[in-house]
Write a protein that holds these residues in place. Sequence first.
Motif, PDB file in Angstrom:
ATOM      1  N   GLN A  40       0.370  -0.961  -8.379  1.00  0.00           N
ATOM      2  CA  GLN A  40      -0.962  -0.865  -8.979  1.00  0.00           C
ATOM      3  C   GLN A  40      -1.471   0.555  -8.835  1.00  0.00           C
ATOM      4  O   GLN A  40      -1.000   1.310  -7.992  1.00  0.00           O
ATOM      5  CB  GLN A  40      -1.935  -1.824  -8.314  1.00  0.00           C
ATOM      6  N   ASN A  41      -2.456   0.899  -9.669  1.00  0.00           N
ATOM      7  CA  ASN A  41      -3.066   2.219  -9.517  1.00  0.00           C
ATOM      8  C   ASN A  41      -4.195   2.136  -8.500  1.00  0.00           C
ATOM      9  O   ASN A  41      -4.451   1.074  -7.916  1.00  0.00           O
ATOM     10  CB  ASN A  41      -3.523   2.789 -10.860  1.00  0.00           C
ATOM     11  N   ALA A  42      -4.890   3.229  -8.268  1.00  0.00           N
ATOM     12  CA  ALA A  42      -5.941   3.272  -7.253  1.00  0.00           C
ATOM     13  C   ALA A  42      -7.119   2.363  -7.582  1.00  0.00           C
ATOM     14  O   ALA A  42      -7.867   1.970  -6.698  1.00  0.00           O
ATOM     15  CB  ALA A  42      -6.427   4.711  -7.057  1.00  0.00           C
ATOM     16  N   TYR A  84       0.465   2.395  -6.015  1.00  0.00           N
ATOM     17  CA  TYR A  84       0.592   1.813  -4.682  1.00  0.00           C
ATOM     18  C   TYR A  84       1.244   0.443  -4.779  1.00  0.00           C
ATOM     19  O   TYR A  84       0.992  -0.312  -5.721  1.00  0.00           O
ATOM     20  CB  TYR A  84      -0.793   1.672  -4.038  1.00  0.00           C
ATOM     21  N   ALA A  85       2.069   0.102  -3.801  1.00  0.00           N
ATOM     22  CA  ALA A  85       2.736  -1.198  -3.789  1.00  0.00           C
ATOM     23  C   ALA A  85       1.713  -2.294  -3.544  1.00  0.00           C
ATOM     24  O   ALA A  85       0.996  -2.280  -2.552  1.00  0.00           O
ATOM     25  CB  ALA A  85       3.812  -1.230  -2.712  1.00  0.00           C
ATOM     26  N   ARG A  86       1.641  -3.221  -4.473  1.00  0.00           N
ATOM     27  CA  ARG A  86       0.735  -4.366  -4.337  1.00  0.00           C
ATOM     28  C   ARG A  86       1.491  -5.560  -3.755  1.00  0.00           C
ATOM     29  O   ARG A  86       0.933  -6.392  -3.065  1.00  0.00           O
ATOM     30  CB  ARG A  86       0.153  -4.722  -5.704  1.00  0.00           C
ATOM     31  N   GLN A  87       2.777  -5.642  -4.064  1.00  0.00           N
ATOM     32  CA  GLN A  87       3.617  -6.756  -3.623  1.00  0.00           C
ATOM     33  C   GLN A  87       5.019  -6.215  -3.399  1.00  0.00           C
ATOM     34  O   GLN A  87       5.466  -5.323  -4.115  1.00  0.00           O
ATOM     35  CB  GLN A  87       3.622  -7.830  -4.704  1.00  0.00           C
ATOM     36  N   GLY A  95       0.800  -1.223   0.000  1.00  0.00           N
ATOM     37  CA  GLY A  95       0.000   0.000   0.000  1.00  0.00           C
ATOM     38  C   GLY A  95       0.828   1.266   0.000  1.00  0.00           C
ATOM     39  O   GLY A  95       0.285   2.364  -0.005  1.00  0.00           O
ATOM     40  N   GLN A  96       2.151   1.134  -0.011  1.00  0.00           N
ATOM     41  CA  GLN A  96       3.024   2.313  -0.021  1.00  0.00           C
ATOM     42  C   GLN A  96       2.738   3.154  -1.257  1.00  0.00           C
ATOM     43  O   GLN A  96       2.761   2.648  -2.373  1.00  0.00           O
ATOM     44  CB  GLN A  96       4.488   1.883  -0.012  1.00  0.00           C
ATOM     45  N   PRO A  97       2.459   4.455  -1.093  1.00  0.00           N
ATOM     46  CA  PRO A  97       2.186   5.305  -2.251  1.00  0.00           C
ATOM     47  C   PRO A  97       3.471   5.763  -2.928  1.00  0.00           C
ATOM     48  O   PRO A  97       4.518   5.864  -2.302  1.00  0.00           O
ATOM     49  CB  PRO A  97       1.442   6.498  -1.644  1.00  0.00           C
ATOM     50  N   CYS A  98       3.361   6.016  -4.205  1.00  0.00           N
ATOM     51  CA  CYS A  98       4.482   6.536  -4.983  1.00  0.00           C
ATOM     52  C   CYS A  98       3.896   7.400  -6.097  1.00  0.00           C
ATOM     53  O   CYS A  98       3.153   6.909  -6.932  1.00  0.00           O
ATOM     54  CB  CYS A  98       5.289   5.380  -5.561  1.00  0.00           C
ATOM     55  N   GLY A 128      -6.756  -0.618  -8.779  1.00  0.00           N
ATOM     56  CA  GLY A 128      -6.295  -1.994  -8.643  1.00  0.00           C
ATOM     57  C   GLY A 128      -5.701  -2.592  -9.901  1.00  0.00           C
ATOM     58  O   GLY A 128      -5.424  -3.780  -9.953  1.00  0.00           O
ATOM     59  N   VAL A 129      -5.514  -1.761 -10.928  1.00  0.00           N
ATOM     60  CA  VAL A 129      -4.940  -2.245 -12.191  1.00  0.00           C
ATOM     61  C   VAL A 129      -3.433  -2.393 -12.018  1.00  0.00           C
ATOM     62  O   VAL A 129      -2.760  -1.482 -11.520  1.00  0.00           O
ATOM     63  CB  VAL A 129      -5.253  -1.274 -13.356  1.00  0.00           C
ATOM     64  N   TYR A 130      -2.901  -3.545 -12.398  1.00  0.00           N
ATOM     65  CA  TYR A 130      -1.474  -3.797 -12.323  1.00  0.00           C
ATOM     66  C   TYR A 130      -1.097  -4.765 -13.428  1.00  0.00           C
ATOM     67  O   TYR A 130      -1.975  -5.374 -14.031  1.00  0.00           O
ATOM     68  CB  TYR A 130      -1.098  -4.351 -10.940  1.00  0.00           C
ATOM     69  N   PRO A 131       0.118  -5.011 -13.771  1.00  0.00           N
ATOM     70  CA  PRO A 131       1.288  -4.295 -13.278  1.00  0.00           C
ATOM     71  C   PRO A 131       1.457  -2.958 -13.981  1.00  0.00           C
ATOM     72  O   PRO A 131       1.027  -2.797 -15.114  1.00  0.00           O
ATOM     73  CB  PRO A 131       2.445  -5.234 -13.616  1.00  0.00           C
ATOM     74  N   LEU A 132       2.074  -2.058 -13.306  1.00  0.00           N
ATOM     75  CA  LEU A 132       2.365  -0.715 -13.838  1.00  0.00           C
ATOM     76  C   LEU A 132       3.859  -0.487 -13.816  1.00  0.00           C
ATOM     77  O   LEU A 132       4.520  -0.746 -12.906  1.00  0.00           O
ATOM     78  CB  LEU A 132       1.661   0.354 -13.016  1.00  0.00           C
TER      79      LEU A 132
END
Length: 86
Positions: free
Chosen positions: A78-80, A68-71, A55-58, A82-86
């Motif tokens: 991921q974006n807000a 946000y860090a998903r893993q 959940g760390q923001p960047c 929930g779309v990933y990978p970015l």
Amino acid sequence: MSIITFQPGSILFAEQLNAAFEQVYSNAVNAVNQSLAANASCQSTAQRPLPTYIGQPCLDLQLGYVVYARQLNPPIWQNAEGVYPL
């Protein structure tokens, strides 16, 4: 830090108390904003830091929005929505 003395029951007391709370609130908000700004800015997608928590923001300036860090390992962002990978 100074000690604030009040005369309870007076208008001045309410004004002084309000001013004291505003100062404490302002200091807290400024501290949070500085912390977020220091930890959230990434410049570009390639320069993202290794996340330290889920959940760390960047703020990715290349994409123009916060991810946000998903893993953690390997790092997946991921974006807000929930779309990933970015």
